[in-house]
Design an enzyme around this catalytic site. Structure first.
Site, PDB file in Angstrom:
ATOM      1  N   ASN A   9      -4.719   4.427   2.973  1.00  0.00           N
ATOM      2  CA  ASN A   9      -4.393   4.375   4.400  1.00  0.00           C
ATOM      3  C   ASN A   9      -2.915   4.741   4.553  1.00  0.00           C
ATOM      4  OD1 ASN A   9      -3.953   3.720   7.059  1.00  0.00           O
ATOM      5  ND2 ASN A   9      -4.314   1.511   6.807  1.00  0.00           N
ATOM      6  N   LYS A  11      -1.265   5.202   7.179  1.00  0.00           N
ATOM      7  CA  LYS A  11      -0.689   4.584   8.384  1.00  0.00           C
ATOM      8  C   LYS A  11       0.181   5.606   9.147  1.00  0.00           C
ATOM      9  CE  LYS A  11      -1.090   0.071   6.255  1.00  0.00           C
ATOM     10  NZ  LYS A  11      -0.675  -1.309   6.205  1.00  0.00           N
ATOM     11  N   HIS A  95      -8.736  -2.522  11.609  1.00  0.00           N
ATOM     12  CA  HIS A  95      -7.578  -2.834  10.765  1.00  0.00           C
ATOM     13  C   HIS A  95      -6.746  -3.914  11.474  1.00  0.00           C
ATOM     14  CE1 HIS A  95      -3.823  -2.575   8.616  1.00  0.00           C
ATOM     15  NE2 HIS A  95      -4.492  -1.995   7.638  1.00  0.00           N
ATOM     16  N   GLU A  97      -3.717  -4.286  11.888  1.00  0.00           N
ATOM     17  CA  GLU A  97      -2.636  -3.772  12.749  1.00  0.00           C
ATOM     18  C   GLU A  97      -3.201  -3.341  14.111  1.00  0.00           C
ATOM     19  OE1 GLU A  97      -1.067  -1.036   9.835  1.00  0.00           O
ATOM     20  OE2 GLU A  97      -0.478  -2.773   8.646  1.00  0.00           O
ATOM     21  N   GLU A 167      -9.052  -7.671   3.940  1.00  0.00           N
ATOM     22  CA  GLU A 167      -7.597  -7.534   3.846  1.00  0.00           C
ATOM     23  C   GLU A 167      -6.942  -8.786   4.433  1.00  0.00           C
ATOM     24  OE1 GLU A 167      -6.333  -3.136   3.709  1.00  0.00           O
ATOM     25  OE2 GLU A 167      -6.704  -3.628   5.796  1.00  0.00           O
ATOM     26  N   GLY A 173       1.315  -5.336   3.153  1.00  0.00           N
ATOM     27  CA  GLY A 173       2.687  -4.849   3.240  1.00  0.00           C
ATOM     28  C   GLY A 173       3.732  -5.896   2.894  1.00  0.00           C
ATOM     29  N   SER A 213      -1.325  -5.173  -0.493  1.00  0.00           N
ATOM     30  CA  SER A 213      -0.388  -5.056  -1.623  1.00  0.00           C
ATOM     31  C   SER A 213      -1.101  -4.793  -2.953  1.00  0.00           C
ATOM     32  CB  SER A 213       0.515  -6.289  -1.720  1.00  0.00           C
ATOM     33  OG  SER A 213       1.286  -6.408  -0.533  1.00  0.00           O
TER      34      SER A 213
HETATM   35  P1  PGA Z   1      -0.631  -2.414   1.852  1.00  0.00           P
HETATM   36  O1  PGA Z   1      -1.587  -2.104   3.103  1.00  0.00           O
HETATM   37  O2  PGA Z   1      -1.359  -1.890   0.626  1.00  0.00           O
HETATM   38  O3  PGA Z   1       0.645  -1.657   2.129  1.00  0.00           O
HETATM   39  O4  PGA Z   1      -0.453  -3.875   1.791  1.00  0.00           O
HETATM   40  C1  PGA Z   1      -2.989  -2.217   3.016  1.00  0.00           C
HETATM   41  C2  PGA Z   1      -3.602  -1.897   4.361  1.00  0.00           C
HETATM   42  O5  PGA Z   1      -3.041  -2.263   5.399  1.00  0.00           O
HETATM   43  O6  PGA Z   1      -4.680  -1.262   4.425  1.00  0.00           O
END
Ligand code: PGA
Length: 253
Positions: A9, A11, A95, A97, A167, A173, A213
């Site tokens: 992803n 983003k 997601h 976010e 997740e 993140g 992460s």
């Molecule tokens: P990250 O994000 O690996 O940077 O923690 C995962 C995601 O949001 O899909």
């Protein structure tokens, strides 16, 4: 055997040139075509990235978002048919976010799931709890409600076309990763919840990815868990070498 998947992803990172560079670096990297690899560039770059994917590799292009309506006065939005016309096969739905920053509700995510399946695209439905819910040990109930409100209206023949990504929001993140035991516990809970509603056979067909992460140095440990079928990778998917190392961690299991 369930499909093993590593999805990147990207983003809101990478302009068009950077996206083209990243897919050509991924094309050149060495990894097994037994693992399904999916990249999720920004809308702007999807067309060019999809065209540049090495067709000898098991890589597909996905979209980070979609609007459920087929067309019309929805300024700034993108429909399933638009995504299909530029080579998209997979769509992220829900997601954290999108849920947290853009206030997407479970009812809206349900509409998106239906639109994505109607268009014969594959949704990757994201679920996962915030830290305050984990701290009071209510994560199972929290995730079950997410599944019930946006996914469990589907028929068995429909839900088996979906991919689920667990997740935990506190791991996205942040550099904090769920332990492999925490990931396995939740993945098994999700699979058992699907089995309770749709039966074991259906539950066993659905790939459940871990996200939060996930990196080259912890992927093998996470992917070795019996109900973890791969990963949804954010930050660590932006460098081809690191991303390829995550894909190749299946070789270490
Ligand atoms: P990250 O994000 O690996 O940077 O923690 C995962 C995601 O949001 O899909």
């Amino acid at each position: 055997m369930r499909q093993k998947i590593v999805a990147g992803n990207w983003k809101m990172n990478n302009d068009l040139n950077q996206s083209i560079q990243l897919i050509s670096d991924i094309n050149k990297a060495d990894f097994s075509d037994k693992i399904k690899v999916i990249v999720f560039p920004s809308f702007i770059s999807i067309h060019s990235v999809a065209e540049k994917i090495d067709t000898n590799k098991n890589i597909s292009c996905g979209a980070q978002n979609v609007h459920p309506k087929p067309n019309g006065a929805f300024t700034g939005e993108v429909s399933t048919s638009m995504l299909k016309s530029v080579g998209v096969e997979y769509v992220l739905v829900g997601h954290s976010e999108r849920r947290e920053i853009f206030n997407e509700t479970e009812a809206f995510l349900k509409e998106k799931i239906d639109a994505v399946l109607d268009a014969e695209l594959t949704p990757i439905f994201c679920c996962g709890e915030p830290l305050e819910i984990r701290n009071i040990n209510q994560q199972n109930q929290f995730v079950l409600i997410q599944l019930q409100k946006s996914l469990f209206h589907l028929l068995a023949s429909e839900i088996e076309k979906c991919i689920i990504a667990y997740e935990p929001i506190w791991a996205i993140g942040t550099g904090l990763t769920a332990s492999s035991a925490q990931a396995q516990e939740m993945h098994l809970f999700i699979r058992n919840s699907i089995a309770d509603k749709y039966g074991v056979e259906t539950a066993n067909k659905i790939s459940i990815l871990y996200g939060g992460s996930c990196k080259a140095d912890n992927a093998a440990e996470l992917f070795s868990q019996p109900d973890v079928d791969g990963g949804l990778i954010g930050g660590a998917s932006l460098k081809a070498n690191e991303f390829a190392a995550i894909i190749n961690s299946f070789n270490l299991i």
